[in-house]
Design a protein around this motif. Structure first.
Motif, PDB file in Angstrom:
ATOM      1  N   ALA A   1       0.829  -1.310   0.111  1.00  0.00           N
ATOM      2  CA  ALA A   1      -0.125  -0.195   0.167  1.00  0.00           C
ATOM      3  C   ALA A   1       0.987   1.187  -0.134  1.00  0.00           C
ATOM      4  N   CYS A   2       2.141   1.070  -0.642  1.00  0.00           N
ATOM      5  CA  CYS A   2       3.023   2.010  -0.593  1.00  0.00           C
ATOM      6  C   CYS A   2       4.025   2.386  -1.941  1.00  0.00           C
ATOM      7  N   GLY A   3       3.406   1.264  -2.581  1.00  0.00           N
ATOM      8  CA  GLY A   3       4.251   1.207  -3.817  1.00  0.00           C
ATOM      9  C   GLY A   3       5.635   0.773  -4.152  1.00  0.00           C
ATOM     10  N   HIS A   4       6.090   0.003  -3.160  1.00  0.00           N
ATOM     11  CA  HIS A   4       7.310  -0.428  -3.211  1.00  0.00           C
ATOM     12  C   HIS A   4       7.596  -1.581  -4.521  1.00  0.00           C
ATOM     13  N   ASN A   5       6.323  -2.229  -4.819  1.00  0.00           N
ATOM     14  CA  ASN A   5       6.315  -3.079  -5.605  1.00  0.00           C
ATOM     15  C   ASN A   5       6.660  -2.392  -7.112  1.00  0.00           C
TER      16      ASN A   5
ATOM     17  N   GLY B   1      -1.883   6.697   0.357  1.00  0.00           N
ATOM     18  CA  GLY B   1      -0.630   5.887   0.733  1.00  0.00           C
ATOM     19  C   GLY B   1      -1.111   5.180   2.119  1.00  0.00           C
ATOM     20  N   HIS B   2      -0.574   4.002   2.347  1.00  0.00           N
ATOM     21  CA  HIS B   2      -0.977   3.337   3.694  1.00  0.00           C
ATOM     22  C   HIS B   2      -2.265   3.063   3.824  1.00  0.00           C
ATOM     23  N   SER B   3      -3.050   3.126   2.661  1.00  0.00           N
ATOM     24  CA  SER B   3      -4.829   2.794   3.139  1.00  0.00           C
ATOM     25  C   SER B   3      -5.135   1.532   2.288  1.00  0.00           C
TER      26      SER B   3
ATOM     27  N   ALA C   1      13.160  -3.786   3.751  1.00  0.00           N
ATOM     28  CA  ALA C   1      12.802  -3.198   5.124  1.00  0.00           C
ATOM     29  C   ALA C   1      12.695  -1.690   5.073  1.00  0.00           C
ATOM     30  N   GLU C   2      12.090  -1.111   4.231  1.00  0.00           N
ATOM     31  CA  GLU C   2      12.086   0.451   4.531  1.00  0.00           C
ATOM     32  C   GLU C   2      10.991   0.778   5.493  1.00  0.00           C
ATOM     33  N   GLU C   3       9.850   0.052   5.431  1.00  0.00           N
ATOM     34  CA  GLU C   3       8.598   0.396   6.200  1.00  0.00           C
ATOM     35  C   GLU C   3       9.379  -0.156   7.678  1.00  0.00           C
ATOM     36  N   TYR C   4       9.121   0.803   8.522  1.00  0.00           N
ATOM     37  CA  TYR C   4       9.671   0.538   9.890  1.00  0.00           C
ATOM     38  C   TYR C   4       8.503  -0.119  10.994  1.00  0.00           C
TER      39      TYR C   4
END
Ligand SMILES: [Zn+2]
Ligand SMILES: [Zn+2]
Length: 450
Positions: free
Chosen positions: A105-109, A375-377, A142-145
């Motif tokens: 839900a943040c687009g890292h893909n 983002g994040h939703s 691991a960017e999302e903490y």
């Protein structure tokens, strides 16, 4: 010898030709999300794709990171193009993995699709023959903490030293050979045009908090108990009472959650756990707000005579985008999308471990459109694959060309103009200095710090 423009054209044509393959990678990762430091399948896909293109991979870096180097014809600076492997956890996202709670839900893909596309296109276009220097394609963990307790346990077990992917890669020396770094993050922000960049964003420290009370019968004898939930509630209100003291210019964000609120309904809660970040624009502002949060946590314990364990852990440094790279990004945006499709924004209040990288070497964290929904939703998704997946592929590769063609004049100018905010030693001393555990006893008003 090709000119820079000819090479860029060949790269963009290759990305368009490989559209199905690049979009396939983005869609596959979207459907198979993995949380940070556990991106084993995503890393495998990246490794296999890199090997298909003839690279020798370095794998398992900070658990799951994968790195390859495209060596230019002549030696020169090394530019890293970065994509993040991890997903986020959004429980009600339609593409959530129900077993792990992971969801993109943040687009890292899209970042990995873009990174793989850039790599394919640079190989196809035989870019190495024109480069004076190297391009590192770097898929990072691991960017999302998140899952802070899990990561803290990895630190305790000696498997990690820091809790974010790039922080750990820096610590382990995997950025030592890199002179300039960039990545592109997808955005879904309607106020931002096709491309955009902020001047800076917040850093933070994180906290694991545990209130310890005493269990008793909730109906029959609550006077014999110590209610840890009441302590936590008072602490959260005491944190809110600090907010008027935070300066607007410091952009402080404190957002605690209760991760355990009690055990069973007819027993006075004896253990309540919380997590929070303390975010801010500068490390000074973060540490100042953090001291106020500690005071508020102690106040909760003091009020009801409970104990509170406060574990403070290193988070991320504030982001400082490199000005010369920002100018280069803006010029490329104009070339690819026209004059009116670039937005420069001021300070942003989210955080990224690219901030840590920007403290050591010239680096940027720009954004590109292609996503919709906040983002994040649960509503976040890639709505425009051309922008979301192919755009970053073209952009990363053409930026590398700008940096390393023409005797690497671009990269040399960036390096020359850049003043590092910290040495690696200073950085590690700062981050490792954040670790702190305090046990405060609200009954005696005494604290033990380790
Ligand atoms: Zn995110
Ligand atoms: Zn992100």
């Amino acid at each position: 010898m090709a000119t820079k423009d000819e090479l860029k054209k060949r790269i963009c044509e290759s990305v368009d030709r490989r559209r199905t393959q690049i979009e396939g990678i983005g869609d596959h990762i979207m459907a198979n999300p993995e949380l940070g430091f556990k991106e084993f399948e995503t890393a495998k896909l990246v490794t296999e794709t890199m090997e298909e293109f003839g690279f020798t991979t370095q794998t398992g870096l900070a658990r799951t990171g994968v790195k390859v180097t495209l060596k230019g014809k002549k030696p020169g600076p090394t530019v890293a193009l970065i994509g993040e492997l991890d997903s986020l956890g959004v429980a009600d996202h339609p593409m959530v993995n129900p077993e792990t709670g992971a969801a993109h839900a943040c687009g890292h893909n899209a970042q990995i699709a873009g990174l793989m596309g850039a790599m394919m296109a640079m190989v196809d276009a035989r870019a190495a023959e024109e480069l004076e220097g190297n391009v590192v394609f770097f898929a990072v963990p691991a960017e999302e903490y998140v899952e802070v307790g899990f990561r803290r346990d990895l630190v305790r077990a000696g498997e990690l030293s820091l809790l974010g992917g790039k922080c750990e890669l820096i610590k382990q020396g995997h950025f030592d050979d890199i002179d300039v770094a960039m990545m592109i993050h997808t955005h879904s922000d309607a106020s931002m045009k096709k491309t955009g960049i902020s001047s800076s964003s917040n850093g933070f420290v994180s906290k694991l908090i545990r209130f310890v009370g005493l269990a008793a019968h909730s109906g029959g004898a609550p006077h014999l108990g110590i209610n840890a939930l009441n302590a936590a509630q008072i602490a959260i209100n005491a944190i809110h009472a600090q907010r008027e003291t935070f300066k607007d210019s410091d952009a402080i964000r404190v957002h605690p959650i209760i991760t355990k609120g009690g055990d069973i309904v007819n027993v006075v809660p004896a253990e309540v756990t919380m997590e929070t970040y303390v975010r801010g624009r500068t490390t000074e502002a973060i540490l100042d707000a953090n001291a106020k949060v500690d005071r508020a946590l102690r106040a909760g314990a003091l009020a009801v005579g409970a104990k509170v364990e406060i574990e403070t852990l290193p988070g991320y440094m504030p982001l400082a985008n490199d000005a010369t790279l920002v100018d280069m990004f803006e010029r490329n945006s104009m070339e690819l999308f026209g004059e009116d499709e670039f937005t420069k924004v001021g300070h942003r209040t989210g955080s990224t471990d690219m901030g840590d990288v920007t403290h050591l070497i010239p680096a940027i964290h720009p954004m590109m459109a292609g996503a919709s929904g906040p983002g994040h939703s649960r509503d976040w998704h890639i709505s425009d694959k051309e922008m979301g997946y192919l755009g970053p592929a073209k952009f990363l590769a053409t930026m590398a060309v700008d940096l390393l063609c023409d005797a690497a004049a671009g990269a040399k100018a960036v390096i020359e103009n850049h003043k590092p905010l910290m040495t690696k030693k200073e950085y590690l001393e700062f981050q490792e200095g954040v670790f702190r555990t305090e046990v405060y006893d609200g009954e005696t008003g005494t604290a033990e710090v380790t």
